[in-house]
Design a protein around this motif. Sequence first.
Motif, short mmCIF file in Angstrom:
data_model
loop_
_atom_site.label_atom_id
_atom_site.label_comp_id
_atom_site.label_asym_id
_atom_site.label_seq_id
_atom_site.Cartn_x
_atom_site.Cartn_y
_atom_site.Cartn_z
N TYR A 47 0.84 -1.20 0.00
CA TYR A 47 0.00 0.00 0.00
C TYR A 47 0.88 1.26 0.00
O TYR A 47 0.65 2.19 -0.78
CB TYR A 47 -0.92 0.00 1.22
N MET A 48 1.87 1.28 0.88
CA MET A 48 2.70 2.47 1.00
C MET A 48 3.55 2.71 -0.24
O MET A 48 3.91 3.84 -0.56
CB MET A 48 3.58 2.37 2.26
N ASP A 49 3.88 1.63 -0.95
CA ASP A 49 4.65 1.79 -2.17
C ASP A 49 3.79 2.34 -3.31
O ASP A 49 4.28 3.06 -4.18
CB ASP A 49 5.25 0.44 -2.60
N LYS A 50 2.49 2.04 -3.26
CA LYS A 50 1.61 2.42 -4.37
C LYS A 50 1.02 3.83 -4.19
O LYS A 50 0.83 4.56 -5.17
CB LYS A 50 0.48 1.41 -4.49
N TYR A 51 0.73 4.20 -2.94
CA TYR A 51 0.01 5.45 -2.72
C TYR A 51 0.91 6.49 -2.03
O TYR A 51 1.74 6.15 -1.18
CB TYR A 51 -1.23 5.21 -1.85
N ARG A 52 0.67 7.72 -2.35
CA ARG A 52 1.44 8.82 -1.78
C ARG A 52 1.00 9.07 -0.35
O ARG A 52 -0.19 9.02 -0.02
CB ARG A 52 1.19 10.08 -2.62
N PHE A 53 1.97 9.35 0.50
CA PHE A 53 1.66 9.63 1.91
C PHE A 53 0.99 10.99 2.06
O PHE A 53 1.44 11.98 1.48
CB PHE A 53 2.93 9.59 2.76
N GLU A 54 -0.08 11.04 2.83
CA GLU A 54 -0.73 12.29 3.18
C GLU A 54 -0.71 12.43 4.70
O GLU A 54 -1.02 11.47 5.42
CB GLU A 54 -2.17 12.32 2.68
N PRO A 55 -0.35 13.60 5.21
CA PRO A 55 -0.29 13.77 6.68
C PRO A 55 -1.64 13.48 7.33
O PRO A 55 -2.69 13.72 6.74
CB PRO A 55 0.10 15.25 6.83
N TYR A 56 -1.58 12.96 8.55
CA TYR A 56 -2.81 12.67 9.28
C TYR A 56 -3.45 13.97 9.79
O TYR A 56 -2.76 14.94 10.10
CB TYR A 56 -2.51 11.74 10.46
N ARG A 57 -4.79 13.98 9.85
CA ARG A 57 -5.52 15.13 10.38
C ARG A 57 -5.52 15.09 11.91
O ARG A 57 -5.25 14.06 12.52
CB ARG A 57 -6.96 15.11 9.86
N VAL A 58 -5.93 16.21 12.54
CA VAL A 58 -5.89 16.29 14.00
C VAL A 58 -6.91 15.37 14.66
O VAL A 58 -6.85 15.15 15.87
CB VAL A 58 -6.11 17.74 14.48
N SER A 59 -7.86 14.81 13.90
CA SER A 59 -8.79 13.84 14.46
C SER A 59 -8.13 12.47 14.66
O SER A 59 -8.72 11.57 15.25
CB SER A 59 -10.01 13.70 13.56
N SER A 60 -6.90 12.33 14.16
CA SER A 60 -6.14 11.08 14.33
C SER A 60 -5.14 11.25 15.48
O SER A 60 -4.65 12.33 15.74
CB SER A 60 -5.40 10.73 13.05
N LEU A 61 -4.84 10.14 16.13
CA LEU A 61 -3.84 10.11 17.20
C LEU A 61 -2.91 8.94 16.96
O LEU A 61 -3.36 7.80 16.81
CB LEU A 61 -4.53 9.98 18.56
N LEU A 62 -1.61 9.21 16.91
CA LEU A 62 -0.60 8.18 16.69
C LEU A 62 0.19 8.01 17.98
O LEU A 62 0.86 8.94 18.45
CB LEU A 62 0.35 8.58 15.55
N ILE A 63 0.12 6.82 18.57
CA ILE A 63 0.78 6.56 19.85
C ILE A 63 1.97 5.64 19.65
O ILE A 63 1.86 4.58 19.03
CB ILE A 63 -0.18 5.94 20.87
N SER A 64 3.11 6.06 20.18
CA SER A 64 4.29 5.20 20.19
C SER A 64 4.78 5.08 21.63
O SER A 64 4.65 6.03 22.42
CB SER A 64 5.40 5.76 19.30
#
Length: 433
Positions: free
Chosen positions: A353-370
């Motif tokens: 998927y990541m190889d085929k489609y261009r990355f778009e930044p996540y919106r503020v309604s998303s939360l990425l936890i590490s």
Amino acid sequence: MVAFENTTDNVLTVERSLPVEVLPGGETPRGSLFLSSMDCWALAVVPTLYTFDRGDANVVDVIKQALSRVLVHYYPLAGRIAKNSLGKLTVDCEKKLGVPFVEASANCDIEDMGDIKMLDSDILEKFVYRDPTEKMLEVTPLLTAQVTRFKCGGFTLGVVVNHCMTDGISAIDFMNSWAEIARGKPSSFIPCHDRTFLKSRVPPQIGDHYNDFARVGDISNMTTSWEREPTVFKSFHINGEKLATLKKMATTDGQARSNCSSFVVLSALVWRARTMALKMKPHQLTQLLIYVDFRPKMKEHMPDGYFGNAVVLPCCLCTAGELIDEPISSTTERIKKAIERVDEDFVRSAIDYMDKYRFEPYRVSSLLISSWMGLDYGDFDFGWGGPRQLGTGNLLPTDCVFMREESENKKDVAVVLGLPLSAVNTFQELVQI
């Protein structure tokens, strides 16, 4: 030497030298290094700062010379990003332009730094070197380093690395090797730079479970709050007792589940609290993405010492109304199921998927936890003992990091994230169960 002063109280002054390019101290392979689609999605610089309580007059030279020697093993970090004939990103290892290294001194004691888990960008950038070419992809260095000495004899090591080169686990391996060499020991870790193990398939085979890449809109007008208000980056303390209480709340039968981790229940709490603090409308879609290391998930054993990005972001997606109305036990089940979906098929599909489609930044309604809880930086002993604290800064509004809290209770956690000013107190109240 160039002086930087704290514009708020003029207390903190840092003087630093012009950068010196550190090159590998021996012969290294030439040619170009393949970058996986996961690496190419991670084109962002990550600053980290380590504080050490003591050093001596030789600390700068020891760390700089060890950097030259460790770059023999980690030679791609001395290269630069390039594009091949197909327009794909690679690392050019022919031009070893080196790693900018800066020596600096501060006019205070290291204890005056206080809690460094989340530093204001104005302060952080006194202790890490941000190259002026940072936004010029094919010119900027992939790694920079700065050693700052303090009046008390302690020092900080500030590192800025391009995320396309390494995830957290690989970064720990690099730092451990650097520290070992500084102590006069051979590196106990041999990195593998062959990333072709994570090449996309031809043709791509993308599964049907990719809410993970859904781009969720902002129908709650949250972006306006971020634009109009100051963003407050803060560390919220969660002690072990609160985590134990959370686990009890996250049960459906009143008995704590042994397989419900602290990470999962804390992620559930933070996701819900942030959603409420940002005043999302009930029908607003909200998205939680969790960084998961997939090295142990691959049926075909990954190369030992794989140096690169080996993480995926399984996703939970629901409306804000559903999230807030459901019991926390249901939220933890959502998160557990998302994490459990990660297997080799999931990983290969994500790569395609990541190889085929261009990355778009996540919106503020998303939360990425590490989680940095499992990253063992306590062994980064360059000869004067391990670091007392690890800090960072410049997080995106969608980012949240779990870090170890320095306390007698080893189960305590610091939740680090940024919020619009108007949301901070509400979030604080909601996580203080």
